[in-house]
Motif scaffolding. Structure first.
Motif, PDB file in Angstrom:
ATOM      1  N   CYS A  23     -12.908  -0.656  -8.242  1.00 22.42           N
ATOM      2  CA  CYS A  23     -14.094  -0.102  -7.776  1.00 22.42           C
ATOM      3  C   CYS A  23     -13.610   0.894  -6.822  1.00 22.42           C
ATOM      4  O   CYS A  23     -14.556   2.036  -6.644  1.00 22.42           O
ATOM      5  CB  CYS A  23     -14.853  -1.234  -7.031  1.00 22.42           C
ATOM      6  N   ALA A  24     -12.878   0.804  -6.100  1.00 24.07           N
ATOM      7  CA  ALA A  24     -12.191   1.881  -5.053  1.00 24.07           C
ATOM      8  C   ALA A  24     -12.249   3.268  -5.584  1.00 24.07           C
ATOM      9  O   ALA A  24     -12.642   4.146  -5.371  1.00 24.07           O
ATOM     10  CB  ALA A  24     -11.349   1.218  -4.136  1.00 24.07           C
ATOM     11  N   ILE A  25     -11.310   3.049  -6.609  1.00 24.63           N
ATOM     12  CA  ILE A  25     -11.150   4.229  -7.482  1.00 24.63           C
ATOM     13  C   ILE A  25     -12.145   4.953  -8.086  1.00 24.63           C
ATOM     14  O   ILE A  25     -12.586   6.126  -7.969  1.00 24.63           O
ATOM     15  CB  ILE A  25     -10.191   3.946  -8.613  1.00 24.63           C
ATOM     16  N   VAL A  27     -15.420   4.609  -6.751  1.00 23.69           N
ATOM     17  CA  VAL A  27     -16.133   5.443  -5.416  1.00 23.69           C
ATOM     18  C   VAL A  27     -15.710   6.641  -5.384  1.00 23.69           C
ATOM     19  O   VAL A  27     -16.240   7.777  -5.125  1.00 23.69           O
ATOM     20  CB  VAL A  27     -16.103   4.350  -4.309  1.00 23.69           C
ATOM     21  N   VAL A  28     -14.083   6.794  -5.464  1.00 23.75           N
ATOM     22  CA  VAL A  28     -13.368   8.088  -5.125  1.00 23.75           C
ATOM     23  C   VAL A  28     -13.830   8.897  -6.144  1.00 23.75           C
ATOM     24  O   VAL A  28     -14.239  10.415  -5.964  1.00 23.75           O
ATOM     25  CB  VAL A  28     -11.837   7.963  -4.881  1.00 23.75           C
ATOM     26  N   PHE A  29     -13.709   8.660  -7.384  1.00 22.00           N
ATOM     27  CA  PHE A  29     -14.359   9.395  -8.535  1.00 22.00           C
ATOM     28  C   PHE A  29     -15.753   9.788  -8.154  1.00 22.00           C
ATOM     29  O   PHE A  29     -16.288  10.981  -8.664  1.00 22.00           O
ATOM     30  CB  PHE A  29     -14.068   8.775  -9.796  1.00 22.00           C
ATOM     31  N   ILE A  31     -17.443  10.527  -5.698  1.00 22.80           N
ATOM     32  CA  ILE A  31     -17.707  11.446  -4.676  1.00 22.80           C
ATOM     33  C   ILE A  31     -17.686  12.712  -5.197  1.00 22.80           C
ATOM     34  O   ILE A  31     -18.474  13.502  -4.825  1.00 22.80           O
ATOM     35  CB  ILE A  31     -16.588  11.202  -3.653  1.00 22.80           C
ATOM     36  N   PHE A  32     -16.770  12.650  -6.203  1.00 20.14           N
ATOM     37  CA  PHE A  32     -16.716  14.094  -7.051  1.00 20.14           C
ATOM     38  C   PHE A  32     -17.781  14.375  -7.744  1.00 20.14           C
ATOM     39  O   PHE A  32     -18.116  15.377  -8.221  1.00 20.14           O
ATOM     40  CB  PHE A  32     -15.242  14.543  -7.362  1.00 20.14           C
ATOM     41  N   THR A  40     -19.187   5.503 -12.621  1.00 22.83           N
ATOM     42  CA  THR A  40     -18.044   5.524 -12.328  1.00 22.83           C
ATOM     43  C   THR A  40     -17.341   4.001 -11.510  1.00 22.83           C
ATOM     44  O   THR A  40     -16.461   3.725 -11.837  1.00 22.83           O
ATOM     45  CB  THR A  40     -17.712   6.699 -11.359  1.00 22.83           C
TER      46      THR A  40
END
Length: 65
Positions: A23-25, A27-29, A31-32, A40
């Protein structure tokens, strides 16, 4: 006995930890790629779940041997 218990707790925590990191990864994706934020996060959790299950199977086999 304590080492065995700690190892069991770690093995049982692999699947949820994989989902959290996924989930954290996601969220980072997200953002972009703002248009696909929910997608994502869901895909990240699914991939994290998959890696968690694979790690769980590998470590639980190693523990039984």
């Amino acid at each position: 006995m304590k080492k065995s218990k700690d190892t069991k707790v770690l093995i049982d925590s692999l699947i949820p930890l994989g989902m959290i990191f996924g989930c954290a990864i996601g969220v980072v994706f997200g953002i972009f790629f703002l248009d696909f934020l929910l997608l994502t996060i869901v895909i990240g959790a699914g991939i994290g779940y998959l890696f968690g299950v694979i790690a769980y199977v590998m470590f639980s086999k190693k523990e039984k041997s």
